[in-house]
Design an enzyme around this catalytic site. Structure first.
Site, PDB file in Angstrom:
ATOM      1  N   SER A  77      -2.616   2.381   3.660  1.00 28.25           N
ATOM      2  CA  SER A  77      -1.249   2.200   3.157  1.00 28.25           C
ATOM      3  C   SER A  77      -0.194   2.596   4.188  1.00 28.25           C
ATOM      4  O   SER A  77       0.953   2.157   4.076  1.00 28.25           O
ATOM      5  CB  SER A  77      -1.048   3.004   1.873  1.00 28.25           C
ATOM      6  OG  SER A  77      -1.838   2.460   0.842  1.00 28.25           O
ATOM      7  N   ASP A 292       0.268  -3.963  -0.410  1.00 29.65           N
ATOM      8  CA  ASP A 292      -0.059  -3.605   0.971  1.00 29.65           C
ATOM      9  C   ASP A 292      -1.486  -4.003   1.331  1.00 29.65           C
ATOM     10  O   ASP A 292      -1.817  -4.226   2.484  1.00 29.65           O
ATOM     11  CB  ASP A 292       0.176  -2.113   1.229  1.00 29.65           C
ATOM     12  CG  ASP A 292      -0.438  -1.214   0.168  1.00 29.65           C
ATOM     13  OD1 ASP A 292      -1.019  -1.728  -0.810  1.00 29.65           O
ATOM     14  OD2 ASP A 292      -0.334   0.018   0.319  1.00 29.65           O
TER      15      ASP A 292
HETATM   16 ZN   LIG Z   1      -5.770   3.373  -1.159  1.00 32.62          ZN
END
Ligand SMILES: [Zn+2]
Length: 355
Positions: A77, A292
């Protein structure tokens, strides 16, 4: 004599699309909602359990993004958030820095430079990788206290999330809440106080670390925080940029827990609904929903749309490399159709806002 008008017509026929392209509507505001770990299975799991009723259904401009980082096929992330926030590929674990650890400006910082209002909302600590990527510049996502200090180096107007301890119970004994107050922020530490704020700058740190999951009683924190952020930020005629993260879809994926994924997905969809409601009334707001990366290699191997039942399987306890969807609604939405890279989201947002 008959050839000239024909040439004119052909010339005109080629001119019209080019002119139309330069007249793409531009938004004054952008609300970017990131479902951490949200692939198409997570979305369709929410769709199934809600029996086909999602705010996401209202989007017409839809595309996909590749999510690989500078170093890995499978991103984390930090690199994923940094790509969306800054348009730069970087290594896994990086926060707002490029592959050589050089700080790179984020869309939030560019908007601040133009005197737009800016905000961040998350159900995790606000210092966690995704929100941090929009405001901090750190070589490691684990530098939580340094990330908290980076908030003070900006003029962000509103931030709502967990992470109280990273501001107030620090190893250096500095209480950043006092510094926030002296910079003019209203500092709030209870979720139920957030909706009462009607104007001004707001630092809401409403959990010591992360908020609990929906299954463990978080309630309407995310949609309410989204509404409050929009109410505060939209008072600036120069426009605003707001990032909202549904942080824990990812954690349901890591836990291979379909109930966790679905409950977080539906909570995130409720926040999307708040953004769409404002955008539809406002007319100058672009709403973008993306992720993401996907988490869990989730697949749906059984289900029933009439009763909302679902059987899910997971192939991983980590993130996967698959493309994730991007949905856009409002002025400029069509720019997000098709297959693109995660870094293109930053490029398109900054172009549309003229940053
Ligand atoms: Zn994760």
């Amino acid at each position: 004599m008959k050839i000239a008008p024909l040439f004119g017509l052909i010339f005109l026929a080629f001119q019209v699309p080019a002119e139309a392209q330069t007249k793409v509507a531009k938004p004054r505001n952008i609300i970017l909602l990131i479902g951490d770990g949200m692939g198409v299975s997570q979305i369709y799991a929410g769709y199934t359990v809600s029996r086909g009723v999602l705010n996401l259904n209202q989007f017409k401009s839809i595309g996909f993004i590749s999510t690989h980082s500078a170093t890995d096929y499978i991103t984390d992330s930090g690199a994923g958030g940094t790509a969306l926030a800054t348009g730069k590929k970087t290594y896994n674990g990086a926060i707002g820095v490029d592959a050589d650890t050089i700080p790179v400006a984020s869309i939030l910082e560019l908007a601040e430079d133009r005197n737009m209002s800016t905000g961040l909302v998350s159900t995790s600590a606000i210092t966690h990788a995704t929100p941090a990527s929009f405001i901090a510049h750190q070589a490691s996502r684990n530098n939580y206290e340094q990330i908290a200090a980076d908030f003070l180096k900006t003029d962000i107007d509103v931030f709502i999330g967990g992470g109280y301890n990273h501001f107030a119970k620090r190893s250096d004994q500095v209480n950043l809440l006092n510094e926030l107050r002296s910079k003019g922020y209203q500092v709030v530490t209870r979720s139920d106080s957030v909706p009462l704020i009607t104007r001004g700058k707001l630092a809401a740190l409403t959990a010591p670390e992360h908020h609990p999951s929906i299954l463990q009683g978080r309630g309407n924190m995310l949609p309410e925080a989204t509404s409050t952020a929009i109410r505060l930020l939209s008072q600036n005629r120069k426009g605003f940029f707001l990032m909202v993260e549904g942080s824990q879809i990812d954690w349901g994926g890591h836990a291979n827990n379909a109930d966790y994924v679905v409950s977080e997905m539906l909570d995130f969809d409720a926040a999307i609904g708040k953004a769409l409601e404002f955008a539809m009334a406002d007319g100058n707001t672009l709403v973008i929903v993306t992720a993401d990366h996907e988490t869990g290699g989730m697949s749906l191997v059984g289900g029933d749309l009439s009763n909302g039942s679902l059987t899910a399987k997971f192939t991983s306890a980590d993130h996967t490399g698959v493309m994730v969807p991007v949905f856009a609604w409002g002025p400029g939405a069509s720019s997000f159709q098709g297959i693109q890279d995660n870094t293109d989201i930053f490029e398109k947002m900054s172009q549309l806002l003229g940053l």
